[in-house]
Design an enzyme around this catalytic site. Structure first.
Site, PDB file in Angstrom:
ATOM      1  N   HIS A 155     -14.910   1.101  -1.863  1.00 38.01           N
ATOM      2  CA  HIS A 155     -13.803   0.228  -1.439  1.00 38.01           C
ATOM      3  C   HIS A 155     -12.803   0.958  -0.551  1.00 38.01           C
ATOM      4  O   HIS A 155     -11.707   0.449  -0.286  1.00 38.01           O
ATOM      5  CB  HIS A 155     -13.089  -0.376  -2.659  1.00 38.01           C
ATOM      6  CG  HIS A 155     -13.922  -1.399  -3.365  1.00 38.01           C
ATOM      7  ND1 HIS A 155     -13.611  -1.856  -4.634  1.00 38.01           N
ATOM      8  CD2 HIS A 155     -15.050  -2.049  -3.012  1.00 38.01           C
ATOM      9  CE1 HIS A 155     -14.515  -2.746  -5.011  1.00 38.01           C
ATOM     10  NE2 HIS A 155     -15.396  -2.882  -4.059  1.00 38.01           N
TER      11      HIS A 155
ATOM     12  N   ASN B   8     -15.437   0.980 -21.991  1.00 37.86           N
ATOM     13  CA  ASN B   8     -14.333   0.096 -21.634  1.00 37.86           C
ATOM     14  C   ASN B   8     -13.481  -0.139 -22.881  1.00 37.86           C
ATOM     15  O   ASN B   8     -13.939   0.114 -24.001  1.00 37.86           O
ATOM     16  CB  ASN B   8     -14.881  -1.250 -21.117  1.00 37.86           C
ATOM     17  CG  ASN B   8     -13.856  -2.030 -20.315  1.00 37.86           C
ATOM     18  OD1 ASN B   8     -12.839  -2.429 -20.845  1.00 37.86           O
ATOM     19  ND2 ASN B   8     -14.125  -2.233 -19.038  1.00 37.86           N
TER      20      ASN B   8
ATOM     21  N   TYR C 267       0.816  -1.219   0.000  1.00 38.74           N
ATOM     22  CA  TYR C 267       0.000   0.000   0.000  1.00 38.74           C
ATOM     23  C   TYR C 267       0.850   1.270   0.000  1.00 38.74           C
ATOM     24  O   TYR C 267       0.479   2.270  -0.612  1.00 38.74           O
ATOM     25  CB  TYR C 267      -1.014  -0.027   1.146  1.00 38.74           C
ATOM     26  CG  TYR C 267      -2.149  -0.962   0.819  1.00 38.74           C
ATOM     27  CD1 TYR C 267      -2.173  -2.270   1.299  1.00 38.74           C
ATOM     28  CD2 TYR C 267      -3.155  -0.562  -0.045  1.00 38.74           C
ATOM     29  CE1 TYR C 267      -3.181  -3.141   0.941  1.00 38.74           C
ATOM     30  CE2 TYR C 267      -4.167  -1.426  -0.412  1.00 38.74           C
ATOM     31  CZ  TYR C 267      -4.182  -2.707   0.081  1.00 38.74           C
ATOM     32  OH  TYR C 267      -5.169  -3.579  -0.305  1.00 38.74           O
TER      33      TYR C 267
ATOM     34  N   CYS D  68      -0.990   3.821  15.536  1.00 40.47           N
ATOM     35  CA  CYS D  68      -1.936   4.824  16.013  1.00 40.47           C
ATOM     36  C   CYS D  68      -1.388   5.482  17.278  1.00 40.47           C
ATOM     37  O   CYS D  68      -0.538   4.900  17.958  1.00 40.47           O
ATOM     38  CB  CYS D  68      -3.260   4.120  16.322  1.00 40.47           C
ATOM     39  SG  CYS D  68      -4.546   5.201  16.947  1.00 40.47           S
TER      40      CYS D  68
ATOM     41  N   GLN E 288     -15.081   2.136  -7.395  1.00 41.04           N
ATOM     42  CA  GLN E 288     -14.378   1.034  -6.729  1.00 41.04           C
ATOM     43  C   GLN E 288     -12.928   1.441  -6.455  1.00 41.04           C
ATOM     44  O   GLN E 288     -12.219   0.751  -5.755  1.00 41.04           O
ATOM     45  CB  GLN E 288     -14.412  -0.211  -7.626  1.00 41.04           C
ATOM     46  CG  GLN E 288     -15.807  -0.728  -7.913  1.00 41.04           C
ATOM     47  CD  GLN E 288     -15.806  -1.766  -9.026  1.00 41.04           C
ATOM     48  OE1 GLN E 288     -15.556  -2.945  -8.787  1.00 41.04           O
ATOM     49  NE2 GLN E 288     -16.042  -1.321 -10.247  1.00 41.04           N
TER      50      GLN E 288
HETATM   51  N1  APR Z   1     -10.287   3.010 -20.525  1.00 38.19           N
HETATM   52  C1  APR Z   1     -11.383   2.226 -20.263  1.00 38.19           C
HETATM   53  N2  APR Z   1     -11.308   0.982 -19.710  1.00 38.19           N
HETATM   54  C2  APR Z   1     -10.071   0.512 -19.452  1.00 38.19           C
HETATM   55  C3  APR Z   1      -8.883   1.254 -19.720  1.00 38.19           C
HETATM   56  C4  APR Z   1      -9.041   2.565 -20.286  1.00 38.19           C
HETATM   57  N3  APR Z   1      -7.998   3.345 -20.557  1.00 38.19           N
HETATM   58  N4  APR Z   1      -7.806   0.500 -19.358  1.00 38.19           N
HETATM   59  C5  APR Z   1      -8.316  -0.676 -18.866  1.00 38.19           C
HETATM   60  N5  APR Z   1      -9.663  -0.668 -18.922  1.00 38.19           N
HETATM   61  C6  APR Z   1     -10.598  -1.693 -18.462  1.00 38.19           C
HETATM   62  C7  APR Z   1     -10.152  -3.131 -18.654  1.00 38.19           C
HETATM   63  O1  APR Z   1     -10.545  -3.619 -19.936  1.00 38.19           O
HETATM   64  C8  APR Z   1     -10.902  -3.834 -17.520  1.00 38.19           C
HETATM   65  O2  APR Z   1     -12.198  -4.239 -17.952  1.00 38.19           O
HETATM   66  O3  APR Z   1     -10.719  -1.514 -17.065  1.00 38.19           O
HETATM   67  C9  APR Z   1     -11.062  -2.749 -16.453  1.00 38.19           C
HETATM   68  C10 APR Z   1     -10.192  -2.928 -15.214  1.00 38.19           C
HETATM   69  O4  APR Z   1     -10.605  -4.106 -14.588  1.00 38.19           O
HETATM   70  P1  APR Z   1      -9.899  -4.611 -13.230  1.00 38.19           P
HETATM   71  O5  APR Z   1      -8.442  -4.516 -13.361  1.00 38.19           O
HETATM   72  O6  APR Z   1     -10.519  -5.912 -12.912  1.00 38.19           O
HETATM   73  O7  APR Z   1     -10.328  -3.484 -12.159  1.00 38.19           O
HETATM   74  P2  APR Z   1     -11.729  -3.248 -11.439  1.00 38.19           P
HETATM   75  O8  APR Z   1     -12.861  -3.732 -12.260  1.00 38.19           O
HETATM   76  O9  APR Z   1     -11.743  -1.858 -10.997  1.00 38.19           O
HETATM   77  O10 APR Z   1     -11.567  -4.229 -10.147  1.00 38.19           O
HETATM   78  C11 APR Z   1     -12.598  -4.228  -9.202  1.00 38.19           C
HETATM   79  O11 APR Z   1     -11.293  -5.621  -7.760  1.00 38.19           O
HETATM   80  O12 APR Z   1      -9.180  -6.022  -7.178  1.00 38.19           O
HETATM   81  C12 APR Z   1     -10.353  -5.538  -6.702  1.00 38.19           C
HETATM   82  O13 APR Z   1     -10.844  -3.936  -5.046  1.00 38.19           O
HETATM   83  C13 APR Z   1     -10.239  -4.078  -6.282  1.00 38.19           C
HETATM   84  O14 APR Z   1     -11.709  -2.230  -6.822  1.00 38.19           O
HETATM   85  C14 APR Z   1     -11.059  -3.356  -7.354  1.00 38.19           C
HETATM   86  C15 APR Z   1     -12.033  -4.413  -7.806  1.00 38.19           C
END
Ligand code: APR
Length: 251
Positions: free
Chosen positions: A124, A218, A71, A152, A106
């Site tokens: 989150h 996306n 982190y 803390c 998220q």
């Molecule tokens: N523009 C639009 N979409 C994009 C881009 C971009 N420039 N770059 C990547 N993506 C898309 C990918 O195709 C994918 O579908 O963003 C998505 C990212 O997916 P993940 O990496 O799975 O992230 P997320 O969906 O936010 O994950 C959800 O999972 O790991 C946990 O808590 C964490 O909040 C997170 C949650």
């Protein structure tokens, strides 16, 4: 961007123009163009780290130093980045709908907040905050560097104020997110793989409760695609400004 991108863009703008309430759900993809790694891409965060080691209560109990390394590195990354045109376009969208707009994210990077989004639900948690493992105190630490294992003032160890796997979302924030989804006429689903629950369940909630028009933004199709009425496939930092411009062009 697809051949019929312009047609889809017009359909999305038409739906927004007719909408009285708008809800946006974002994931890591909206911050990708700012330089924040996503989770499940080939170079994503979960490629180099085991979720159970760095994003679970058990992992923290087992090795808090490993978790804080993870982190603190993410905080250091976010210290170097800025919101991109995608974040800013969503602020312009909020300006249009005012209190009839809610952004559920998220993401824990705080970039929507930095961009100026007001009606923001960080379901989150946030990299900016810590929580005491004993007295429960939650503090905004900004992005200043923290010790390898911060403590803390009560003496107990701090943890990031982030929702880990097998943990519940903050009830007040989650309740507000469900209400926003169930009342919206249009839901924009931006940059999420829609595989993590309960966040991903906001999409069928919007569809089933209020027959909302779901617009997916996306780079590729996802688990959310079968709920999407409109698909805008391309980088969010390019697509969202185009969508808002289309909306404003024929206001
Ligand atoms: N523009 C639009 N979409 C994009 C881009 C971009 N420039 N770059 C990547 N993506 C898309 C990918 O195709 C994918 O579908 O963003 C998505 C990212 O997916 P993940 O990496 O799975 O992230 P997320 O969906 O936010 O994950 C959800 O999972 O790991 C946990 O808590 C964490 O909040 C997170 C949650």
């Amino acid at each position: 961007m697809t051949d019929d991108f312009d047609g889809e863009l017009k359909r999305a703008a038409d739906a927004l123009r007719a909408a009285s309430r708008v809800c946006v759900l974002t994931g890591a993809g909206v911050s990708a163009e700012s330089g924040v790694p996503t989770f499940r891409a080939s170079d994503g965060l979960w490629e180099g780290h085991r979720i159970e080691d760095v994003a679970s209560p058990m992992g923290f109990e087992r090795d808090p130093r490993l978790v804080w390394n993870f982190y603190n590195a993410r905080r250091a990354n976010v210290r170097t980045v800025r919101p991109n045109p995608g974040h800013h376009a969503l602020v312009r969208l909020e300006d249009r709908y005012g209190t009839r707009f809610t952004l559920v994210t998220q993401n824990v990077d705080g970039l929507h907040r930095v961009a100026g989004t007001k009606s923001l639900l960080e379901i989150h948690g946030s990299l900016y905050r810590t929580r005491c493992t004993y007295c429960g105190e939650v503090l905004d630490r900004g992005l200043d560097a923290l010790p390898a294992i911060p403590h803390c003032h009560c003496g107990a160890m701090l943890r990031p104020d982030i929702v880990w796997f097998n943990e519940n979302l903050p009830p007040d924030v989650w309740d507000a997110a469900q209400i926003a989804a169930s009342e919206c006429d249009v839901m924009l689903v931006v940059g999420t793989s829609a595989v993590v629950h309960p966040a991903a369940s906001l999409i069928p909630i919007a569809k089933r409760t209020n027959d909302a028009t779901v617009v997916e933004v996306n780079m590729t199709r996802t688990e959310a695609s079968h709920y999407a009425d409109v698909g805008l496939y391309g980088p969010a930092g390019e697509v969202l400004p185009k969508l808002v411009a289309e909306l404003e062009r024929t206001a």
